[in-house]
Design a protein around this motif. Structure first.
Motif, short mmCIF file in Angstrom:
data_model
loop_
_atom_site.label_atom_id
_atom_site.label_comp_id
_atom_site.label_asym_id
_atom_site.label_seq_id
_atom_site.Cartn_x
_atom_site.Cartn_y
_atom_site.Cartn_z
N PHE A 71 -5.43 -27.78 18.49
CA PHE A 71 -4.89 -27.36 19.79
C PHE A 71 -5.86 -27.63 20.94
O PHE A 71 -5.45 -28.11 22.00
N PHE A 72 -7.16 -27.33 20.72
CA PHE A 72 -8.10 -27.38 21.83
C PHE A 72 -8.96 -28.65 21.86
O PHE A 72 -9.40 -29.07 22.94
N LEU A 73 -9.21 -29.26 20.70
CA LEU A 73 -10.13 -30.38 20.66
C LEU A 73 -9.43 -31.73 20.68
O LEU A 73 -9.86 -32.65 21.39
N VAL A 74 -8.36 -31.87 19.91
CA VAL A 74 -7.67 -33.16 19.82
C VAL A 74 -7.16 -33.65 21.18
O VAL A 74 -7.24 -34.86 21.46
N PRO A 75 -6.62 -32.78 22.07
CA PRO A 75 -6.20 -33.28 23.39
C PRO A 75 -7.31 -33.95 24.18
O PRO A 75 -7.03 -34.78 25.06
N LEU A 207 -2.78 -29.41 27.60
CA LEU A 207 -2.49 -28.26 26.74
C LEU A 207 -1.09 -27.72 27.02
O LEU A 207 -0.33 -27.40 26.10
N ARG A 208 -0.72 -27.64 28.29
CA ARG A 208 0.61 -27.13 28.63
C ARG A 208 1.71 -28.09 28.19
O ARG A 208 2.84 -27.67 27.91
N SER A 209 1.40 -29.37 28.12
CA SER A 209 2.43 -30.35 27.75
C SER A 209 2.89 -30.17 26.30
O SER A 209 3.99 -30.59 25.95
N LEU A 210 2.06 -29.54 25.47
CA LEU A 210 2.45 -29.32 24.07
C LEU A 210 3.69 -28.43 24.00
O LEU A 210 4.60 -28.68 23.21
N GLY A 211 3.71 -27.38 24.83
CA GLY A 211 4.87 -26.51 24.86
C GLY A 211 6.11 -27.23 25.35
O GLY A 211 7.21 -27.04 24.83
N ARG A 216 11.53 -29.86 24.42
CA ARG A 216 12.39 -31.02 24.67
C ARG A 216 12.73 -31.82 23.41
O ARG A 216 13.69 -32.58 23.42
N GLN A 217 11.95 -31.67 22.35
CA GLN A 217 12.12 -32.51 21.17
C GLN A 217 12.52 -31.67 19.96
O GLN A 217 11.67 -31.13 19.25
N PRO A 218 13.82 -31.55 19.67
CA PRO A 218 14.24 -30.75 18.51
C PRO A 218 13.75 -31.34 17.19
O PRO A 218 13.46 -30.58 16.25
N VAL A 219 13.67 -32.67 17.09
CA VAL A 219 13.18 -33.29 15.85
C VAL A 219 11.72 -32.89 15.61
O VAL A 219 11.31 -32.64 14.47
N LEU A 220 10.94 -32.83 16.69
CA LEU A 220 9.55 -32.40 16.57
C LEU A 220 9.47 -30.97 16.05
O LEU A 220 8.65 -30.66 15.17
N ARG A 221 10.33 -30.09 16.55
CA ARG A 221 10.32 -28.70 16.08
C ARG A 221 10.67 -28.62 14.60
O ARG A 221 10.05 -27.88 13.83
N GLN A 222 11.68 -29.39 14.20
CA GLN A 222 12.10 -29.37 12.81
C GLN A 222 10.99 -29.86 11.88
O GLN A 222 10.67 -29.22 10.88
N ARG A 223 10.40 -30.99 12.24
CA ARG A 223 9.37 -31.55 11.36
C ARG A 223 8.10 -30.72 11.36
O ARG A 223 7.41 -30.63 10.34
#
Length: 292
Positions: A71-75, A207-211, A216-223
């Motif tokens: 969450f904090f380092l990869v971005p 960081l905020r863009s992750l939320g 916006r991406q239901p496939v992302l939530r599912q996976r």
């Protein structure tokens, strides 16, 4: 860094077979740091004076540290020069592994376990870099090959840790891992291409863009949900299995290592999946041209 140690610029590097193998080895070695402690908790806990309930925190805190790093380092990989960022995180991993090997305090060991997980997310910077370097027609094969190395690192970390701890003691495993990370940091410094991201967003915006992506991406939530469940099951099994095998069945650490080796067969699936992805891309491109 001085000019004598600078790697080739990104545009002059291609993902050759040797580069793919190098990236795969580095990913496997780095991610293995998270799993060395799992099969040898039975040895670590009494030596440090940890109770059974607190001993379970060793694995939990390492995974929590990895999640915090994601969450904090990869971005930061979208803001900072990637090679420098990876070398710095590898140096943090070296310090954390040496801390785990030398400390006599249970609280300090739990803290460095968190740092080991946090500093191991550099693999999530290395894999996108490899995908960026690879041509589109072979991107799936390249990423699949590197993921195969990552999975081998995850699966082989347990048997290697069990054998080393059985022969030389559990602290020797963390010292050996620190030496390996030192070698990898040197390799990355000399061979990894430089990449300065062309990104205009601030760290807070990233960081905020992750939320926003999750909304916006239901496939992302599912996976993300599927992968989270699978990873939780995987971690629960490999945390409990060594304790059960040692306490209830009297297996030695070397015997537990043989048991863990069976799981390494699963790493074969990653390169196969990558090749299938390339085939699908090729078919889609062919169909697109046929329809024009």
């Amino acid at each position: 860094m001085s000019s004598t140690t600078q790697a080739l610029p990104l545009r002059s590097v291609t993902m050759t077979r040797g580069m793919v193998l190098l990236f795969a080895f580095c990913c496997g070695a780095i991610v293995a740091n998270i799993y060395y402690a799992q099969p040898i908790i039975e040895l670590i806990a009494p030596d440090l004076g940890l109770s059974s309930s607190l001993a379970s925190l060793i694995v939990s805190l390492t995974q929590i540290g990895y999640a915090l790093g994601l969450f904090f380092l990869v971005p930061l990989g979208d803001l900072l020069e990637n090679r420098r960022l990876m070398v710095i995180t590898t140096l943090v991993a070296i310090a954390s592994l040496l801390g785990a090997a030398w400390t006599q305090q249970p609280n300090v060991f739990l803290l460095v376990s968190l740092l080991i997980g946090f500093s191991s997310v550099s693999v999530q910077i290395l894999i996108p870099l490899a995908a960026h370097l690879a041509p589109e027609e072979s991107r799936g094969r390249v990423v699949g090959g590197i993921m195969g190395g990552l999975l081998l690192g995850i699966l082989l970390a347990r048997p290697v840790s069990s054998v080393v701890a059985d022969l030389f003691g559990w602290r020797a495993m963390f010292i050996a891992a620190a030496v390996l990370m030192a070698a990898i940091s040197l390799v990355l410094m000399l061979t990894m291409p430089q990449r300065q991201p062309a990104h205009s967003a601030t760290y807070g915006q990233l960081l905020r863009s992750l939320g926003g992506l999750l909304r916006r991406q239901p496939v992302l939530r599912q996976r993300a949900f599927y992968q989270g469940c699978m990873f939780a099951s995987f971690s629960l099994f490999w945390t409990a299995a060594p304790l059960e095998l040692a306490r209830q069945h009297g297996l030695s650490q070397s015997q537990i290592a043989i048991f863990a080796l069976v799981g390494a067969i699963g790493a074969i699936a990653a390169p196969i999946s990558g090749r299938l992805a390339d085939v699908r891309i090729s078919v889609n491109v062919t169909e697109r041209f046929a329809n024009t």
